[in-house]
Design an enzyme around this catalytic site. Structure first.
Site, mmCIF file in Angstrom:
data_model
loop_
_atom_site.group_PDB
_atom_site.id
_atom_site.type_symbol
_atom_site.label_atom_id
_atom_site.label_comp_id
_atom_site.label_asym_id
_atom_site.label_seq_id
_atom_site.Cartn_x
_atom_site.Cartn_y
_atom_site.Cartn_z
ATOM 1 N N GLY A 325 0.785 -1.222 0.000
ATOM 2 C CA GLY A 325 0.000 0.000 0.000
ATOM 3 C C GLY A 325 0.811 1.263 0.000
ATOM 4 C CB ALA A 398 7.908 -2.233 -1.832
ATOM 5 C CE LYS A 444 17.487 9.858 1.681
ATOM 6 N NZ LYS A 444 17.099 9.896 0.265
ATOM 7 C CG ASN A 486 15.348 11.639 -2.745
ATOM 8 O OD1 ASN A 486 16.270 10.880 -2.496
ATOM 9 N ND2 ASN A 486 15.043 12.655 -1.980
ATOM 10 N N GLY A 489 6.908 12.608 -5.667
ATOM 11 C CA GLY A 489 5.492 12.428 -5.401
ATOM 12 C C GLY A 489 5.159 11.337 -4.424
ATOM 13 C CB SER A 491 3.595 8.811 1.305
ATOM 14 O OG SER A 491 4.502 7.762 1.594
ATOM 15 C CB THR A 511 18.382 20.978 4.508
ATOM 16 O OG1 THR A 511 18.748 20.472 3.215
ATOM 17 C CG2 THR A 511 17.187 20.194 5.022
ATOM 18 C CD GLU A 587 18.807 15.976 5.046
ATOM 19 O OE1 GLU A 587 17.754 15.831 4.433
ATOM 20 O OE2 GLU A 587 19.144 17.067 5.520
#
Length: 705
Positions: A325, A398, A444, A486, A489, A491, A511, A587
């Site tokens: 979902g 996922a 990442k 990334n 769009g 969530s 940032t 980050e």
């Protein structure tokens, strides 16, 4: 009285001189703008005068005849060119030549030839020249004018085509409607002024199917949408967008409804081109802000894939998707459902997400058998029971905790989901002998400085180790990891955040001015993931590889923020401010696609590259995962960080001594003072945020990108 008359005469002469000067100035501008075309026309006129005499005479040219030909060339040019200028033929830009514009050259040419004939005959120059010379000259002139203007248009088209996207890189679209808007849009596409490739047109007429319009096939009539849909589904690739060239009310209501429902099921955008005869609003306000599609923010063409391989791989297969979902999971479910699988098994931990993805399948793919399980991948026993019940052929994992600050503040939860959950799904997949297991990873995980990236890196290690076991034992189950950046769009991602801030009037929070990221749309990320798994199954001997998707060049976040502000009809800095609020804990200023200790190889198919990391022996990996699981379930954050640092090269050296509060380690960012103890040199220097900037960000506690 005489003085007044003299004044009137002077005024009249002044006005006449002014008009003459104005006309002369306009003629100079016309000559300057079309000087190349004017020079070519002069050559055409001169050659027409000479060739017409030679063709009409039909005999050998004597020295006296040669003199007549030369004088005729000068006379023809001297008479014709002023007439063409006076007829305003050079008021039109040479690149805007049209058929009606070519017709306008005929009257001026006829007048010029008549004037030339009168002067030549009256002066005695053409006493021995036949009268058929002049019609021949007129024909030659008209043909020459057509050629010069055609060459000018073709040169401009060639120049523009140099900017045209390479074949396969343009975004495939289908136009709905045939009219002035379609005509102009196709002209722009053929001239290289659009990033689209029109693969078909849907007409309103029933009699135009399979005809060509600007070399593009007409697929059928909107009144009978089913044959059009079948034709598109049988093609090698689907359009990304359906472009409505007229208002919806102009189309057959039933047909456009069927077409829209099909497009929504396939993830195809339906958009409207602006009507050329309707006025657009002059200003923007909070009430009429433009809705921004994430795909419009991407500044490069989206990758497109051939559907034949995907159909061959997934049709008739039982496919299981965890995190079904979520943003990636739901798109995986939608795309796999469109490939006619034998069964879809959905595993989702969030009730709302489960309800929404099930409703989507019920609406668009009611014929696809499906089973939805509310289950957390941390629950090994429940997970194993689901696998035993359905015995899937393909598995896509996922499910993950993906938000860097949240996982940084909750390292134990990150390990339990991203590491232990992945291990559970892998082991269950091997136990029932699935054909392929696909792990969705992230950039990442490369040279990571945060908990989330470290957990995804360990998950990559486990998938690689399992795939190497398959090779060593001669098993059939393959394990793949697919790494990308990334997703626009998704969530909690950048685009929804910026849209919310724009709707509030700003500021947009970024940032750091130099922060940059790789971006993909959800659709192209999932398509390439499906392709990577399909191609991986074909390659029998290349075990232990990680598929890295091609995402183009990284994009600066501040550039994206400015682009979104402009797309909303605002001016960056004037209407909506951009505020820099400091780097979040864990980050980096930029992400990387490959680790320094990885071997990079071509994947052998478009859009994907392979990375081969140094494998971690499976006994060591299993023992480390057991220790990590015990530490995470007991809530020992410090032990979790130490365990991740033991497995992931370069992670954790700078923050292992971070203080522990209430039994859990605080989410401290990596230090930039320790740059020499990494086992391999870092590709780039990742500076920390300035202290005052970070202090201000922590004080205000804002959400940011």
């Amino acid at each position: 009285m005489g003085v007044v008359m003299m004044t009137d005469v002077k005024s009249m002469l002044w006005r006449n001189n002014g008009r003459a000067h104005h006309k002369l100035t306009k003629i100079k501008k016309e000559v300057r703008a079309n000087r190349k075309l004017l020079a070519c026309d002069a050559v055409v006129v001169a050659l027409s005068g000479a060739i017409s005499i030679l063709l009409a005479a039909g005999a050998a040219v004597s020295a006296q005849d040669a003199t007549v030909v030369f004088l005729s060339m000068l006379l023809a040019t001297g008479i014709t060119m002023p007439i063409l200028l006076g007829a305003k033929l050079y008021r039109r830009h040479r690149h805007s030549t049209t058929l009606p514009g070519l017709f306008l050259t005929a009257p001026a040419s006829v007048i010029a030839v008549i004037g030339y004939a009168i002067v030549a005959q009256g002066s005695g120059l053409h006493d021995a020249v036949p009268m058929t010379t002049y019609p021949i000259m007129l024909i030659l002139m008209l043909l020459g004018f057509v050629c010069t203007r055609g060459i000018a248009v073709q040169r401009e088209s060639t120049r523009r085509n140099r900017r045209k996207p390479v074949s396969g890189a343009a975004e495939p679209v289908v136009l709905v409607g045939l009219g002035a808007t379609s005509d102009l849009f196709l002209r722009a596409v053929h001239q290289g002024l659009s990033p689209y490739e029109v693969i078909g047109i849907i007409d309103d007429s029933m009699d135009s199917t399979d005809l060509l319009f600007h070399s593009v096939p007409i697929l059928g009539s909107i009144r009978e949408p089913r044959p059009i849909i079948d034709r598109l589904m049988d093609a090698d690739r689907l359009p990304r967008v359906l472009l409505l060239t007229e208002t919806v009310t102009n189309f057959d209501n039933d047909g456009i409804t069927v077409l829209r429902d099909w497009a929504e099921a396939q993830g195809i955008k339906v958009r409207s081109l602006p009507n050329l005869t309707e006025q657009q609003p002059a200003g923007f306000s909070s009430k009429n802000l433009v809705s921004i599609d994430p795909e419009d923010v991407l500044t490069r063409p989206q990758k497109s894939v051939e559907l034949q391989l995907l159909r061959q791989t997934y049709r008739g297969q039982r496919v299981l998707v965890t995190g079904a979902g979520g943003s990636i999971g739901s798109e995986l479910v939608r795309q796999v459902a469109s490939l006619q699988p034998a069964e879809l098994v959905l595993i989702e931990n969030c009730e709302l997400n489960a309800y929404q993805v099930d409703r989507m399948l019920a609406r668009h793919f009611p014929h696809v058998p499906r089973k939805l399980h509310l289950c957390c991948i941390r629950d090994r026993v429940h997970l194993q029971a689901i696998f035993e019940e359905h015995r899937p052929d393909m598995v896509f994992n996922a499910a993950a905790l993906k938000h860097v600050p949240l996982v940084e503040a909750n390292p134990c939860e990150g390990v339990l989901t991203n590491v232990i959950g992945t291990r559970n799904v892998c082991d269950a997949a091997r136990s029932v002998g699935v054909k392929a297991f696909v792990q969705v990873s992230t950039d990442k995980a490369v040279n990571t400085t945060n908990i989330m990236g470290a957990t995804k890196r360990v998950a990559e290690f486990y998938c690689q180790a399992q795939d190497l076991i398959t090779r060593d034992l001669g098993c059939d189950t393959r394990f793949f990891a697919v790494r990308f950046g990334n997703v626009l769009g998704s969530s909690g991602s950048l685009i929804p955040l910026f849209q919310e801030q724009i709707a509030r009037g700003g500021p947009l929070t970024v940032t750091h001015p130099d922060m940059e990221r790789y971006f993909m749309t959800i659709r192209e990320a999932v398509e390439l993931t499906l392709v990577a798994a399909a191609q991986g199954l074909r390659a029998k001997d290349d075990n232990g590889r990680i598929f890295v998707l091609d995402m183009g060049q990284p994009v600066r976040i501040v550039d994206m923020a400015e682009r979104m502000i402009r797309m909303s009809g605002k001016v960056p800095g004037d209407d909506i401010a951009i505020e820099f609020i400091g780097i979040r804990p864990g980050e980096k200023l930029f992400e990387e696609l490959f680790d320094r200790d990885e071997v990079v190889q071509p994947a052998g198919f478009a859009g994907v590259t392979c990375a081969i990391p140094h494998p971690v022996p499976i006994p060591r990996l299993r023992a480390a995962l057991l220790r990590l699981e015990r530490s995470a379930r007991s809530g020992d954050a410090a032990a979790v960080r130490r365990g991740l640092a033991e497995l992931v090269p370069g992670f954790g050296e700078s923050d292992l001594a971070a203080p522990v509060r209430n039994g859990r380690q605080g989410p401290l960012g990596p230090s930039t003072n320790d740059l020499t103890i990494h086992p391999f040199p870092l590709p780039k220097f990742q500076p920390a945020a300035p202290p005052m900037l970070q202090l201000e960000a922590n004080r205000r506690g804002k959400a940011f990108a």
